[in-house]
Design a protein around this motif. Structure first.
Motif, mmCIF file in Angstrom:
data_model
loop_
_atom_site.group_PDB
_atom_site.id
_atom_site.type_symbol
_atom_site.label_atom_id
_atom_site.label_comp_id
_atom_site.label_asym_id
_atom_site.label_seq_id
_atom_site.Cartn_x
_atom_site.Cartn_y
_atom_site.Cartn_z
ATOM 1 N N GLU A 62 0.811 -1.217 0.000
ATOM 2 C CA GLU A 62 0.000 0.000 0.000
ATOM 3 C C GLU A 62 0.843 1.266 0.000
ATOM 4 O OE1 GLU A 62 -2.929 0.017 3.045
ATOM 5 O OE2 GLU A 62 -3.953 -1.790 2.314
ATOM 6 N N ASN A 174 0.184 3.496 -8.226
ATOM 7 C CA ASN A 174 0.063 2.733 -6.982
ATOM 8 C C ASN A 174 -0.484 1.335 -7.251
ATOM 9 O OD1 ASN A 174 -2.744 2.991 -7.281
ATOM 10 N ND2 ASN A 174 -2.920 4.619 -5.747
ATOM 11 N N GLU A 176 -3.314 0.107 -6.940
ATOM 12 C CA GLU A 176 -4.669 0.066 -7.501
ATOM 13 C C GLU A 176 -4.690 0.516 -8.962
ATOM 14 O OE1 GLU A 176 -7.114 2.382 -4.913
ATOM 15 O OE2 GLU A 176 -7.105 0.865 -3.320
#
Length: 202
Positions: A62, A174, A176
């Motif tokens: 993350e 990132n 995502e």
């Protein structure tokens, strides 16, 4: 010894490309890279075979960012320059920040760029750089979502047979698939380092 010979061959090949292909296509892909940076491409998942096994953005932590770059190993100028810039930018970060950055070169020349060749090529610019590629359909899908353009240019009078003109932006993405920043091509690391620092400190 075999590895040394292979590496010498790789660099001789790169030198030949510079000599034969020159820098004529540079203006096209730099203009395309700069022009398309005014848009906001959606980005999304990138999942491809790579030099470190199957790669996907979803594998990132993350707090990690991928630095995506689209090019090819026979590129005479922009690709080696960009990978050098990536290496320099990473060197300018502290150790904790560097561990959060995953540089990935996606080859748009799957006809010639095997994973073995990508592994040899990227190794010259740092152990942490991942080389990835896929089939034409996979690459076209990713390119459309990231606003990447490329075209094959036949060079029948050269030993390489063809070159590829391509857009040259770097993408900070990132896990995502969200494009956090898009960095225009530059022969110096300042812009990339600044973009990385702003994202890693945020």
């Amino acid at each position: 010894m075999r590895s040394i010979k292979k590496r010498k061959g790789l660099w001789l090949g790169l030198g030949m490309i510079v000599f034969l292909a020159g820098f004529g296509g540079g203006a096209w892909y730099l203009q395309q890279g700069a022009g398309s940076d005014n848009d906001s491409p959606p980005g999304g998942e990138v999942a491809l075979p790579s030099t470190q096994g199957d790669f996907s953005l979803s594998q990132l932590g993350e707090d990690q960012l991928a630095v995506l770059f689209f090019g090819y190993t026979y590129c005479p100028d922009v690709c080696p320059m960009t990978l050098s810039v990536v290496r320099q930018a990473l060197t300018g970060l502290d150790e904790a920040q560097r561990e959060r950055v995953v540089p990935v070169m996606v080859s748009v020349d799957p006809e010639r760029d095997t994973l073995e060749r990508l592994e040899e090529y990227t190794a010259y610019f740092g152990d942490g750089i991942i080389g990835a590629t896929g089939n034409q359909q996979q690459l076209e899908d990713i390119a459309e979502r990231y606003g990447v353009m490329w075209r094959k240019v036949e060079t029948p009078d050269s030993a390489m047979a063809y070159t590829i003109d391509h857009s040259s932006s770097l993408y900070l993405v990132n896990n995502e698939g969200e494009i956090r920043q898009r960095v225009l091509y530059s022969p110096v690391p300042n812009a990339l380092r600044s973009a990385l620092e702003s994202e890693l400190e945020g």
